[in-house]
Design a protein around this motif. Structure first.
Motif, PDB file in Angstrom:
ATOM      1  N   SER A 198      -8.573 -17.094  14.137  1.00 38.29           N
ATOM      2  CA  SER A 198      -8.237 -16.785  12.745  1.00 38.29           C
ATOM      3  C   SER A 198      -7.295 -15.595  12.700  1.00 38.29           C
ATOM      4  O   SER A 198      -7.490 -14.606  13.415  1.00 38.29           O
ATOM      5  N   LEU A 199      -6.276 -15.688  11.843  1.00 38.56           N
ATOM      6  CA  LEU A 199      -5.293 -14.629  11.663  1.00 38.56           C
ATOM      7  C   LEU A 199      -5.482 -14.024  10.270  1.00 38.56           C
ATOM      8  O   LEU A 199      -5.501 -14.755   9.274  1.00 38.56           O
ATOM      9  N   TYR A 200      -5.605 -12.700  10.205  1.00 41.84           N
ATOM     10  CA  TYR A 200      -5.909 -12.027   8.948  1.00 41.84           C
ATOM     11  C   TYR A 200      -4.742 -11.141   8.498  1.00 41.84           C
ATOM     12  O   TYR A 200      -4.097 -10.494   9.315  1.00 41.84           O
ATOM     13  N   PHE A 201      -4.531 -11.072   7.158  1.00 39.29           N
ATOM     14  CA  PHE A 201      -3.419 -10.293   6.633  1.00 39.29           C
ATOM     15  C   PHE A 201      -3.815  -9.387   5.467  1.00 39.29           C
ATOM     16  O   PHE A 201      -2.989  -8.662   4.942  1.00 39.29           O
ATOM     17  N   GLY A 202      -5.056  -9.411   5.057  1.00 39.42           N
ATOM     18  CA  GLY A 202      -5.522  -8.540   3.973  1.00 39.42           C
ATOM     19  C   GLY A 202      -6.418  -7.437   4.511  1.00 39.42           C
ATOM     20  O   GLY A 202      -6.570  -7.244   5.718  1.00 39.42           O
ATOM     21  N   LYS A 203      -7.009  -6.685   3.598  1.00 38.62           N
ATOM     22  CA  LYS A 203      -7.925  -5.604   3.990  1.00 38.62           C
ATOM     23  C   LYS A 203      -9.094  -6.165   4.787  1.00 38.62           C
ATOM     24  O   LYS A 203      -9.607  -7.231   4.424  1.00 38.62           O
ATOM     25  N   PRO A 204      -9.519  -5.525   5.863  1.00 38.77           N
ATOM     26  CA  PRO A 204      -9.162  -4.187   6.333  1.00 38.77           C
ATOM     27  C   PRO A 204      -8.063  -4.163   7.398  1.00 38.77           C
ATOM     28  O   PRO A 204      -7.961  -3.186   8.142  1.00 38.77           O
ATOM     29  N   HIS A 205      -7.253  -5.201   7.488  1.00 37.84           N
ATOM     30  CA  HIS A 205      -6.298  -5.337   8.583  1.00 37.84           C
ATOM     31  C   HIS A 205      -4.963  -4.663   8.262  1.00 37.84           C
ATOM     32  O   HIS A 205      -4.567  -4.558   7.090  1.00 37.84           O
ATOM     33  N   PRO A 206      -4.242  -4.192   9.274  1.00 38.17           N
ATOM     34  CA  PRO A 206      -3.047  -3.368   9.065  1.00 38.17           C
ATOM     35  C   PRO A 206      -1.932  -3.971   8.215  1.00 38.17           C
ATOM     36  O   PRO A 206      -1.279  -3.215   7.475  1.00 38.17           O
ATOM     37  N   PRO A 207      -1.639  -5.284   8.271  1.00 38.35           N
ATOM     38  CA  PRO A 207      -0.458  -5.777   7.548  1.00 38.35           C
ATOM     39  C   PRO A 207      -0.422  -5.427   6.065  1.00 38.35           C
ATOM     40  O   PRO A 207       0.640  -5.103   5.523  1.00 38.35           O
ATOM     41  N   ILE A 208      -1.567  -5.479   5.382  1.00 39.05           N
ATOM     42  CA  ILE A 208      -1.533  -5.227   3.935  1.00 39.05           C
ATOM     43  C   ILE A 208      -1.305  -3.744   3.638  1.00 39.05           C
ATOM     44  O   ILE A 208      -0.706  -3.386   2.615  1.00 39.05           O
ATOM     45  N   TYR A 209      -1.739  -2.864   4.533  1.00 37.63           N
ATOM     46  CA  TYR A 209      -1.480  -1.437   4.333  1.00 37.63           C
ATOM     47  C   TYR A 209      -0.010  -1.113   4.606  1.00 37.63           C
ATOM     48  O   TYR A 209       0.573  -0.249   3.935  1.00 37.63           O
ATOM     49  N   ASP A 210       0.584  -1.815   5.566  1.00 31.99           N
ATOM     50  CA  ASP A 210       2.025  -1.671   5.776  1.00 31.99           C
ATOM     51  C   ASP A 210       2.772  -2.089   4.511  1.00 31.99           C
ATOM     52  O   ASP A 210       3.729  -1.427   4.092  1.00 31.99           O
ATOM     53  N   LEU A 211       2.323  -3.190   3.908  1.00 30.90           N
ATOM     54  CA  LEU A 211       2.948  -3.664   2.679  1.00 30.90           C
ATOM     55  C   LEU A 211       2.760  -2.659   1.549  1.00 30.90           C
ATOM     56  O   LEU A 211       3.694  -2.379   0.782  1.00 30.90           O
ATOM     57  N   ALA A 212       1.559  -2.092   1.432  1.00 29.23           N
ATOM     58  CA  ALA A 212       1.285  -1.098   0.379  1.00 29.23           C
ATOM     59  C   ALA A 212       2.193   0.120   0.539  1.00 29.23           C
ATOM     60  O   ALA A 212       2.706   0.655  -0.457  1.00 29.23           O
ATOM     61  N   ARG A 213       2.398   0.553   1.764  1.00 32.13           N
ATOM     62  CA  ARG A 213       3.288   1.699   1.989  1.00 32.13           C
ATOM     63  C   ARG A 213       4.740   1.344   1.680  1.00 32.13           C
ATOM     64  O   ARG A 213       5.503   2.197   1.198  1.00 32.13           O
ATOM     65  N   ARG A 214       5.130   0.102   1.931  1.00 30.87           N
ATOM     66  CA  ARG A 214       6.481  -0.324   1.566  1.00 30.87           C
ATOM     67  C   ARG A 214       6.632  -0.346   0.048  1.00 30.87           C
ATOM     68  O   ARG A 214       7.702  -0.036  -0.482  1.00 30.87           O
ATOM     69  N   ARG A 215       5.566  -0.714  -0.652  1.00 27.15           N
ATOM     70  CA  ARG A 215       5.610  -0.679  -2.118  1.00 27.15           C
ATOM     71  C   ARG A 215       5.815   0.766  -2.594  1.00 27.15           C
ATOM     72  O   ARG A 215       6.567   1.011  -3.542  1.00 27.15           O
ATOM     73  N   ALA A 217       7.291   3.189  -0.881  1.00 24.30           N
ATOM     74  CA  ALA A 217       8.650   3.582  -0.516  1.00 24.30           C
ATOM     75  C   ALA A 217       9.668   3.013  -1.491  1.00 24.30           C
ATOM     76  O   ALA A 217      10.660   3.673  -1.837  1.00 24.30           O
ATOM     77  N   ALA A 218       9.422   1.793  -1.958  1.00 29.61           N
ATOM     78  CA  ALA A 218      10.339   1.165  -2.916  1.00 29.61           C
ATOM     79  C   ALA A 218      10.362   1.926  -4.237  1.00 29.61           C
ATOM     80  O   ALA A 218      11.339   1.836  -4.993  1.00 29.61           O
ATOM     81  N   LEU A 219       9.295   2.672  -4.511  1.00 26.78           N
ATOM     82  CA  LEU A 219       9.223   3.502  -5.723  1.00 26.78           C
ATOM     83  C   LEU A 219       9.776   4.901  -5.479  1.00 26.78           C
ATOM     84  O   LEU A 219       9.744   5.754  -6.369  1.00 26.78           O
ATOM     85  N   GLY A 220      10.281   5.122  -4.262  1.00 21.65           N
ATOM     86  CA  GLY A 220      10.804   6.443  -3.916  1.00 21.65           C
ATOM     87  C   GLY A 220       9.720   7.443  -3.584  1.00 21.65           C
ATOM     88  O   GLY A 220       9.945   8.654  -3.645  1.00 21.65           O
ATOM     89  N   LYS A 221       8.534   6.945  -3.203  1.00 18.55           N
ATOM     90  CA  LYS A 221       7.403   7.817  -2.896  1.00 18.55           C
ATOM     91  C   LYS A 221       6.988   7.627  -1.438  1.00 18.55           C
ATOM     92  O   LYS A 221       6.871   6.500  -0.970  1.00 18.55           O
ATOM     93  N   SER A 222       6.757   8.722  -0.748  1.00 16.46           N
ATOM     94  CA  SER A 222       6.304   8.650   0.647  1.00 16.46           C
ATOM     95  C   SER A 222       5.271   9.738   0.919  1.00 16.46           C
ATOM     96  O   SER A 222       5.484  10.642   1.731  1.00 16.46           O
TER      97      SER A 222
END
Length: 291
Positions: A198-215, A217-222
């Protein structure tokens, strides 16, 4: 040991951004929690950034429409990161092949297959019977009230074929109002237990947190990690994911663990302590309900 607080405002000045769960935190699957909505509106007014981080298998725009209908207005959040978007990106890159057996509820989950513009040269995905499939895409059970064991015959066949299962929602259960339902994570766990992959992409796995951080960054926040807090009611998803990401967490004890923590307005301290000890996890803060 976790610290029990009364309102998010008690600690919100310590954080520039909040990764906020939806189901069980902002709404119950039927209607919004007004106090939670106001808490996020107030936080944004004070300069905080709210990224809704959800294990929904839907795209961002579909989730935005859904929660607006439940009573969560768009002034309560800045952006949305969904496990659906993270999993869709992987699917269109071909991680489970082009011919897939789909598990989910139509038409509710059909948006999962909408084109994703951020992927160059996406794989053409075709839904096929299990016998013709190269992989499985699971947005959830066909019947969320049925025991997941009903899927064992299909999973045994899929495992023998060596099919990978893409799990678009790692949640095991949710409470829709007073009714508890199974989610895709329960199916993925069963498939893994049976020897499948099984391949996971939501919490608690890293891909969704990478996506959240990209969101962000897109708002100009880091903001740095110590200035981010994760909020949610899933001890094995929201809180476990926060610990793995090395960010602080606020556990909503009145959600999935309301009975175990004896939460009405606030959790019973001893019941909460016993529950967290059993789960072997300690959120930074705990609150009965987000407010």
């Amino acid at each position: 040991m976790t610290q029990i607080i009364n309102t998010f405002a008690d600690i919100s000045s310590d954080y520039d951004a909040a990764f906020v769960d939806l189901w069980g935190c902002m709404h119950n699957g039927i209607t919004a929690h007004p106090a939670a909505v106001k808490a996020m509106q107030d936080y944004r007014t004070r300069g905080g950034v709210v990224i809704l981080v959800t294990n929904s298998p839907r795209p961002w725009d579909s989730v935005a429409d859904q929660i607006l209908g439940l009573g969560v207005p768009d002034d309560a959040w800045d952006a949305i990161a969904t496990s659906g978007d993270s999993a869709r990106a992987a699917m269109f890159r071909g991680v489970v092949g082009s011919k897939i057996w789909f598990m989910g509820e139509s038409p509710r989950d059909d948006d999962f297959f909408k084109p994703l513009k951020i992927i160059d040269d996406p794989v053409e995905i075709k839904k096929v019977p299990l016998e013709e499939a190269e992989g499985i895409v699971c947005c959830g059970p066909f019947d969320p009230l049925a025991d997941v064991d009903v899927n064992r015959p299909e999973f045994l066949y899929a495992k023998q074929k060596g099919l990978k299962l893409l799990c678009a929602n790692p949640d095991i259960i949710v409470d829709r109002g007073d009714v508890r339902e199974w989610c895709a994570g329960a199916l993925a766990a069963l498939y893994t237990e049976m020897g499948g992959e099984s391949l996971y992409f939501g919490k608690p796995h890293p891909p969704i947190y990478d996506l959240a951080r990209r969101r962000l960054a897109a708002l100009g926040k880091s903001p740095s990690d110590p200035r981010i807090i994760a909020i949610g009611d899933g001890i094995g998803t929201d809180i476990s994911g926060a610990l793995q990401e090395d960010i602080d967490s606020l556990f909503i004890s009145g959600g999935l663990a309301a009975a175990e923590t004896k939460t009405d307005t606030t959790p019973d301290p001893q019941a909460l302590s016993d529950y967290l000890q059993t789960e072997m996890i300690s959120p930074t803060y705990t609150i009965g309900h987000l407010r």
